[in-house]
Design an enzyme around this catalytic site. Structure first.
Site, mmCIF file in Angstrom:
data_model
loop_
_atom_site.group_PDB
_atom_site.id
_atom_site.type_symbol
_atom_site.label_atom_id
_atom_site.label_comp_id
_atom_site.label_asym_id
_atom_site.label_seq_id
_atom_site.Cartn_x
_atom_site.Cartn_y
_atom_site.Cartn_z
ATOM 1 N N HIS A 269 0.847 -1.196 0.000
ATOM 2 C CA HIS A 269 0.000 0.000 0.000
ATOM 3 C C HIS A 269 0.877 1.239 0.000
ATOM 4 O O HIS A 269 1.875 1.307 0.695
ATOM 5 C CB HIS A 269 -0.901 0.019 1.247
ATOM 6 C CG HIS A 269 -1.928 1.110 1.183
ATOM 7 N ND1 HIS A 269 -3.182 0.921 0.646
ATOM 8 C CD2 HIS A 269 -1.874 2.411 1.561
ATOM 9 C CE1 HIS A 269 -3.852 2.055 0.714
ATOM 10 N NE2 HIS A 269 -3.089 2.974 1.257
ATOM 11 N N ASP B 143 -13.778 4.484 7.829
ATOM 12 C CA ASP B 143 -12.710 5.275 7.199
ATOM 13 C C ASP B 143 -13.276 6.104 6.057
ATOM 14 O O ASP B 143 -12.909 7.255 5.862
ATOM 15 C CB ASP B 143 -11.578 4.374 6.684
ATOM 16 C CG ASP B 143 -10.542 5.216 5.964
ATOM 17 O OD1 ASP B 143 -9.975 6.113 6.618
ATOM 18 O OD2 ASP B 143 -10.344 5.042 4.751
ATOM 19 N N ARG C 1 -12.454 14.510 6.851
ATOM 20 C CA ARG C 1 -11.093 15.068 6.992
ATOM 21 C C ARG C 1 -10.722 15.882 5.761
ATOM 22 O O ARG C 1 -10.064 16.914 5.854
ATOM 23 C CB ARG C 1 -10.082 13.927 7.170
ATOM 24 C CG ARG C 1 -10.166 13.276 8.537
ATOM 25 C CD ARG C 1 -9.411 11.963 8.559
ATOM 26 N NE ARG C 1 -8.029 12.114 8.180
ATOM 27 C CZ ARG C 1 -7.311 11.174 7.555
ATOM 28 N NH1 ARG C 1 -7.843 10.009 7.246
ATOM 29 N NH2 ARG C 1 -6.062 11.391 7.243
ATOM 30 N N SER D 174 -6.290 5.343 9.209
ATOM 31 C CA SER D 174 -7.055 5.224 7.968
ATOM 32 C C SER D 174 -6.499 4.098 7.095
ATOM 33 O O SER D 174 -7.227 3.199 6.653
ATOM 34 C CB SER D 174 -6.994 6.575 7.223
ATOM 35 O OG SER D 174 -7.368 6.437 5.887
ATOM 36 N N LYS E 157 -7.879 -0.232 6.774
ATOM 37 C CA LYS E 157 -8.250 -0.883 5.504
ATOM 38 C C LYS E 157 -7.372 -2.107 5.252
ATOM 39 O O LYS E 157 -7.847 -3.130 4.769
ATOM 40 C CB LYS E 157 -8.100 0.113 4.350
ATOM 41 C CG LYS E 157 -9.197 1.178 4.376
ATOM 42 C CD LYS E 157 -9.045 2.199 3.273
ATOM 43 C CE LYS E 157 -7.924 3.139 3.539
ATOM 44 N NZ LYS E 157 -8.044 4.477 2.978
HETATM 45 N N1 URA Z 1 -4.567 7.380 2.128
HETATM 46 C C1 URA Z 1 -5.526 6.878 2.924
HETATM 47 O O1 URA Z 1 -6.118 5.838 2.635
HETATM 48 N N2 URA Z 1 -5.831 7.542 4.049
HETATM 49 C C2 URA Z 1 -5.221 8.669 4.432
HETATM 50 O O2 URA Z 1 -5.536 9.201 5.470
HETATM 51 C C3 URA Z 1 -4.214 9.194 3.594
HETATM 52 C C4 URA Z 1 -3.901 8.523 2.447
#
Ligand code: URA
Length: 440
Positions: A82, A161, A168, A183, A187
Site C-alpha cells: 500500500h 474510514d 477530513r 485510515s 483498511k
Molecule cells: N490514504 C488513505 O487511505 N488515508 C489517508 O488518510 C491518507 C492517504
C-alpha cells in the site's frame, strides 16, 4: 457518554479510552453524532495527537466497522502492499505480477484516484474489458490460479474510514500522522492479507512533506500491523518528483508493461525490484538479495509479464494489449513543452504535476467526473536533469483541446530551473522494520 466531553478531553490533551473511541466512531457511522462534533474532535486529534494505545484502538475499531475479509479460501501466505499516495505511482501493476511469478500470492483491493494522486483501479480500467468489481469466489479463484488479482475496494471494507476520510478532506485534517496511520491500516487489516509492505511517500507530492514525519508515520503503521499479527515493513520513498516518466492512466499501464519487459525508467524499476523483494522476503522466499535476483529473473524471462496478462484475461480484459501496447488508444491532442534555453531542472512541485494531470482529464475534478484514460503527462526531464535548447521537457495529452491548452500553461508552475547542478535525488530514502530504520 456525551460527545462534548470526549471533544473536551482530547482538546486538553487527554487519552481517550477504547469506549470513548468506539462511541465516536460507531456513533458517526450510524449517523447519531453529527459532522460538526466529529470535525471538532478530528481537529483536536490533529493538534494533540494520539497515544499508541489510542491509535491501536482507533485502527481496530475502524477496521471492524465493516467486513473483515477472510482470505483463507486462497492457498498460501497472502501479501499486500500500500502506498500513502503519489503521482505516477503504478507500482502495484508491475509488482503484483513479479511477486506472483515468484510464487507469492497477492489478493489486492486498490483504490481510485484521490485529489491530485492517481488510483490503481482507474489505471487498470484503461485496459479494455478489465473488470475491477467481481464476486468473492471469482477473486479467490483468480488468485489461486494465477497468484494475483487486483480489484476495487468494497464499500464494506472499513466504512468508518470512508466517512471519516470524506470529513477530513473538507476540514483540513488529512495530514495528521495518527489519522493517516489509522485510515490506511484499518483498511489493510480489514482486507485480510497476512503480510504488508508499505510505501510511505515524502516530498512535494505527498502528505508527509518531510522525511522525519514520514519515518514517524511509517513506524506507527508498522507497529499497528505487527501488533495485529501481520508482519509489516515500510519504505520511505521520494515524492519530490513524479515516479517514472508517465502520469495518467493508459500511459502508466504502458510504462508498467515496459518495466516488466525490462525497459522501465530507473527510479520506477528500483522501486519495483525492492518492493517485490520485500514482499517475497516476508512470505519466506529467501533473504533480500535472493529475492531481488528472483524478481530480476521474473522480468528477464517474461514470466511476470505473463502473470499480468493472465490476470487481465481472467478479469475479462483484452490481454493482447499487454503484448502489444500500440493497441492502447492515444489522446487526440498533445503538446510538447520544448526548452528555449540550456538549464538544469532544479526542483519540481509534484502536487502541481498531479493537478496538471487531473486538469487534463486523467483524474476527477469533481466526484462524478469521467476519467479520460488517454490523458496524462510524460515527464521527459525531471529534477537534476540538464536540458538543452530544443529538448522536450514534458509532453501533455488530452481528449480535450481546451483542457490541453489550460494545462500546457499550468505545468510550467511545477518546474523551477536554474544554472547550478542540483543535488542528486534518491528514490528510496529508508527502509523501516519493527526494530530498525535503515537509511539509504
Ligand atoms: N490514504 C488513505 O487511505 N488515508 C489517508 O488518510 C491518507 C492517504
Amino acid at each position: 457518554m456525551i460527545m462534548y466531553n470526549v471533544i473536551d478531553k482530547k482538546k486538553k490533551g487527554g487519552e481517550l479510552t477504547r469506549d470513548e473511541i468506539e462511541y465516536f466512531v460507531n456513533g458517526y457511522v450510524n449517523g447519531d453524532i453529527p459532522d460538526y462534533q466529529v470535525s471538532a474532535l478530528l481537529m483536536a486529534i490533529y493538534y494533540k495527537g494520539m497515544s499508541d494505545t489510542e491509535l491501536l484502538n482507533l485502527t481496530d475499531i475502524m477496521a471492524k466497522s465493516g467486513d473483515m475479509a477472510d482470505l483463507s479460501g486462497i492457498d498460501g501466505i497472502k501479501v499486500d502492499k500500500h502506498s500513502t499516495g503519489g503521482v505516477g505511482d503504478k507500482t502495484t501493476i508491475a509488482v503484483a505480477p513479479i511477486v506472483a511469478a515468484c510464487g507469492g500470492k497477492v489478493a489486492k483491493m486498490s483504490g481510485r484516484g484521490l485529489g491530485f494522486t492517481g488510483g490503481t483501479i482507474d489505471k487498470l480500467e484503461s485496459i479494455p474489458g478489465f473488470k475491477t468489481s467481481i464476486q468473492k469466489e471469482e477473486f479467490f479463484n483468480i488468485v489461486n490460479t494465477t497468484g494475483l488479482s487486483v480489484i476495487g475496494q468494497s464499500d464494506k471494507i472499513a466504512p468508518a474510514d470512508k466517512k471519516l476520510y470524506a470529513l477530513r478532506d473538507v476540514t483540513a485534517t488529512v495530514d495528521s500522522i495518527p489519522l493517516i496511520a489509522a485510515s490506511i491500516m484499518s483498511k489493510k487489516l480489514a482486507a485480510g492479507s497476512d503480510k504488508i509492505v508499505l510505501d510511505v511517500t515524502t516530498g512535494t507530492g505527498a502528505f508527509m512533506k518531510n522525511i522525519d514525519d514520514a519515518i514517524t508515520l511509517a513506524q506507527k503503521m508498522v507497529a499497528i500491523g505487527e501488533g495485529a499479527g501481520r508482519n509489516t515493513v515500510a519504505y520511505i520513498t521520494n515524492m519530490d518528483v513524479p515516479l517514472g516518466i508517465a502520469t495518467g492512466n493508459n500511459i502508466e499501464i504502458i510504462e508498467a508493461i515496459e518495466t516488466l519487459n525490462g525497459n522501465g525508467p530507473d527510479d520506477f524499476t528500483e522501486i519495483c525490484m525492492n518492493f517485490s523483494a520485500a514482499m517475497l522476503n516476508l512470505v519466506g522466499k529467501g533473504n533480500m538479495d535472493e529475492c531481488i535476483s528472483m524478481a530480476g529473473k521474473a522480468i528477464k524471462d517474461k514470466s511476470a509479464l505473463g502473470k499480468l496478462a493472465e490476470m487481465v484475461r481472467m478479469q475479462s480484459g483484452d490481454d493482447r494489449y499487454i503484448y502489444n501496447t500500440s493497441l492502447f488508444e492515444k489522446a487526440p491532442y498533445s503538446y510538447k513543452w520544448i526548452s528555449g534555453s540550456d538549464m538544469y531542472i532544479m526542483q519540481m512541485d509534484t502536487e502541481e504535476c498531479g493537478k496538471t494531470a487531473v486538469m487534463l482529464g486523467a483524474g476527477r475534478e469533481v466526484k462524478d467526473s469521467e476519467i479520460d484514460f488517454t490523458a496524462g503527462i510524460k515527464f521527459y526531464k525531471k529534477t537534476g536533469d540538464y536540458v538543452k535548447t530544443g529538448d522536450i521537457i514534458a509532453e501533455l495529452y488530452s481528449s480535450s483541446k481546451e483542457k490541453l491548452d489550460k494545462a500546457s500553461k499550468y505545468i510550467k508552475n511545477a518546474y523551477k530551473t536554474g544554472s547550478r547542478e542540483p543535488e542528486k535525488q534518491k528514490t528510496i530514502i529508508a527502509y523501516i522494520t519493527r526494530d530498525s530504520v535503515i537509511k539509504y
